[in-house]
Write a protein that holds these residues in place. Structure first.
Motif, mmCIF file in Angstrom:
data_model
loop_
_atom_site.group_PDB
_atom_site.id
_atom_site.type_symbol
_atom_site.label_atom_id
_atom_site.label_comp_id
_atom_site.label_asym_id
_atom_site.label_seq_id
_atom_site.Cartn_x
_atom_site.Cartn_y
_atom_site.Cartn_z
ATOM 1 N N MET A 88 0.697 -1.289 -0.032
ATOM 2 C CA MET A 88 0.004 -0.125 -0.100
ATOM 3 C C MET A 88 0.816 1.108 0.032
ATOM 4 O O MET A 88 0.552 2.290 -0.837
ATOM 5 N N LEU A 89 1.934 1.251 0.670
ATOM 6 C CA LEU A 89 2.749 2.385 0.844
ATOM 7 C C LEU A 89 3.465 2.747 -0.593
ATOM 8 O O LEU A 89 3.941 3.705 -0.993
ATOM 9 N N LYS A 90 3.614 1.565 -1.197
ATOM 10 C CA LYS A 90 4.155 2.066 -2.618
ATOM 11 C C LYS A 90 3.251 2.508 -3.668
ATOM 12 O O LYS A 90 3.571 3.054 -4.724
ATOM 13 N N THR A 91 1.943 2.535 -3.520
ATOM 14 C CA THR A 91 1.027 2.885 -4.496
ATOM 15 C C THR A 91 0.240 4.136 -3.714
ATOM 16 O O THR A 91 -0.340 4.775 -4.487
ATOM 17 N N GLU A 92 -0.046 4.363 -2.466
ATOM 18 C CA GLU A 92 -0.547 5.589 -1.856
ATOM 19 C C GLU A 92 0.371 6.150 -1.008
ATOM 20 O O GLU A 92 1.069 6.023 -0.482
ATOM 21 N N ILE A 93 -0.135 7.603 -0.571
ATOM 22 C CA ILE A 93 0.458 8.314 0.221
ATOM 23 C C ILE A 93 -0.268 8.496 1.615
ATOM 24 O O ILE A 93 -1.564 8.795 1.490
ATOM 25 N N TYR A 94 0.025 8.187 2.853
ATOM 26 C CA TYR A 94 -0.585 8.189 3.907
ATOM 27 C C TYR A 94 0.058 9.259 4.814
ATOM 28 O O TYR A 94 1.237 9.472 4.722
ATOM 29 N N ASP A 95 -0.880 9.907 5.915
ATOM 30 C CA ASP A 95 -0.138 10.661 6.772
ATOM 31 C C ASP A 95 0.446 9.995 7.816
ATOM 32 O O ASP A 95 1.292 10.499 8.436
ATOM 33 N N LEU A 96 -0.127 8.846 8.289
ATOM 34 C CA LEU A 96 0.401 8.004 9.322
ATOM 35 C C LEU A 96 0.380 6.625 9.157
ATOM 36 O O LEU A 96 -0.560 6.160 8.666
ATOM 37 N N LEU A 97 1.526 6.062 9.585
ATOM 38 C CA LEU A 97 1.453 4.302 9.539
ATOM 39 C C LEU A 97 1.274 4.078 10.974
ATOM 40 O O LEU A 97 1.940 4.295 11.725
ATOM 41 N N LEU A 98 0.240 3.280 11.309
ATOM 42 C CA LEU A 98 -0.056 2.706 12.448
ATOM 43 C C LEU A 98 -0.112 1.348 12.593
ATOM 44 O O LEU A 98 -0.700 0.607 12.238
ATOM 45 N N SER A 99 1.118 0.918 13.304
ATOM 46 C CA SER A 99 1.490 -0.433 13.068
ATOM 47 C C SER A 99 1.750 -1.270 14.593
ATOM 48 O O SER A 99 2.439 -0.702 15.239
ATOM 49 N N ASP A 100 1.403 -2.458 14.624
ATOM 50 C CA ASP A 100 1.811 -3.348 15.655
ATOM 51 C C ASP A 100 3.287 -3.571 15.351
ATOM 52 O O ASP A 100 3.623 -3.606 14.237
ATOM 53 N N ILE A 101 3.864 -4.002 16.370
ATOM 54 C CA ILE A 101 5.511 -4.085 16.195
ATOM 55 C C ILE A 101 5.385 -5.668 15.935
ATOM 56 O O ILE A 101 6.190 -5.999 14.736
ATOM 57 N N VAL A 102 4.765 -6.407 16.673
ATOM 58 C CA VAL A 102 4.958 -7.800 16.444
ATOM 59 C C VAL A 102 3.896 -8.461 15.604
ATOM 60 O O VAL A 102 2.652 -8.490 15.735
ATOM 61 N N MET A 103 4.392 -8.823 14.463
ATOM 62 C CA MET A 103 3.543 -9.636 13.301
ATOM 63 C C MET A 103 4.421 -10.573 12.447
ATOM 64 O O MET A 103 5.434 -10.397 12.779
ATOM 65 N N PRO A 104 3.757 -11.671 12.317
ATOM 66 C CA PRO A 104 4.573 -12.536 11.603
ATOM 67 C C PRO A 104 4.973 -12.049 10.152
ATOM 68 O O PRO A 104 4.578 -11.172 9.619
ATOM 69 N N GLY A 105 6.245 -12.491 9.596
ATOM 70 C CA GLY A 105 6.690 -12.048 8.303
ATOM 71 C C GLY A 105 7.549 -10.799 8.812
ATOM 72 O O GLY A 105 8.287 -10.789 9.629
ATOM 73 N N MET A 106 7.020 -9.994 8.176
ATOM 74 C CA MET A 106 7.721 -8.379 8.263
ATOM 75 C C MET A 106 6.907 -7.671 9.591
ATOM 76 O O MET A 106 5.735 -7.542 9.653
ATOM 77 N N ASP A 107 7.971 -7.550 10.609
ATOM 78 C CA ASP A 107 7.377 -6.851 11.806
ATOM 79 C C ASP A 107 7.209 -5.285 11.554
ATOM 80 O O ASP A 107 7.601 -4.616 10.476
ATOM 81 N N GLY A 108 6.736 -4.640 12.596
ATOM 82 C CA GLY A 108 6.482 -3.342 12.349
ATOM 83 C C GLY A 108 7.695 -2.304 12.502
ATOM 84 O O GLY A 108 7.752 -1.273 11.543
ATOM 85 N N ILE A 109 8.826 -2.925 12.998
ATOM 86 C CA ILE A 109 9.898 -2.102 12.696
ATOM 87 C C ILE A 109 10.373 -2.045 11.494
ATOM 88 O O ILE A 109 11.081 -1.048 10.933
ATOM 89 N N GLU A 110 10.669 -3.204 10.997
ATOM 90 C CA GLU A 110 11.132 -3.149 9.637
ATOM 91 C C GLU A 110 10.064 -2.420 8.624
ATOM 92 O O GLU A 110 10.730 -1.583 7.675
ATOM 93 N N LEU A 111 8.910 -2.354 8.762
ATOM 94 C CA LEU A 111 7.992 -1.972 7.888
ATOM 95 C C LEU A 111 8.284 -0.252 7.962
ATOM 96 O O LEU A 111 8.154 0.392 7.195
ATOM 97 N N ALA A 112 8.350 0.325 9.416
ATOM 98 C CA ALA A 112 8.542 1.571 9.782
ATOM 99 C C ALA A 112 9.757 2.079 8.963
ATOM 100 O O ALA A 112 10.051 3.268 8.371
ATOM 101 N N GLN A 113 10.875 1.156 9.053
ATOM 102 C CA GLN A 113 12.206 1.669 8.448
ATOM 103 C C GLN A 113 11.966 1.813 6.806
ATOM 104 O O GLN A 113 12.434 2.647 6.169
#
Length: 124
Positions: free
Chosen positions: A40-65
């Motif tokens: 979604m971040l590759k196709t849209e612009i968002y004001d805020l990413l609100l993410s859980d940190i602990v998720m399977p696969g890509m965690d929230g920290i990697e997502l934020a980076q």
């Protein structure tokens, strides 16, 4: 209206958070994984990413980076129920706001809106 990308793997929590933010007048796109959020971040612009940190696969920290690379203007806020993870997030994503579970929905909405107070004040 704040455009929010919500990444939360727990379906009930994702629905609960999205509904609260929507009722507060914000535009919310909710996804179940960091990988879906990255798409979604590759196709849209968002004001805020609100993410859980602990998720399977890509965690929230990697997502934020990755979000910082793709969309530097997007603010990041983490939600987590794990204290040790909070410390790691503070080190690896120091500009992100942290909200620890459990929290009241009004606190979530207030914290989201607080992130954009400077923007609202500049528009007055």
């Amino acid at each position: 209206m704040i455009r929010i990308l919500l990444a939360e793997d727990d379906e009930a929590m994702r629905t609960y958070l999205a509904r609260a933010l929507d009722r507060a007048g914000h535009s919310v796109v909710a996804v179940s994984s960091g990988t879906d959020a990255l798409t979604m971040l590759k196709t849209e612009i968002y004001d805020l990413l609100l993410s859980d940190i602990v998720m399977p696969g890509m965690d929230g920290i990697e997502l934020a980076q990755r979000c910082a690379d793709l969309s530097p203007s997007t603010k990041v806020m983490f939600i987590t129920g794990f204290a040790a993870v909070t410390l790691r997030a503070a080190r690896e994503a120091p500009h992100a706001k942290m909200l620890s579970k459990p929290f009241h929905l009004k606190d979530l909405v207030a914290e989201v809106e607080r992130q954009f107070e400077d923007v609202a004040a500049a528009c007055v």
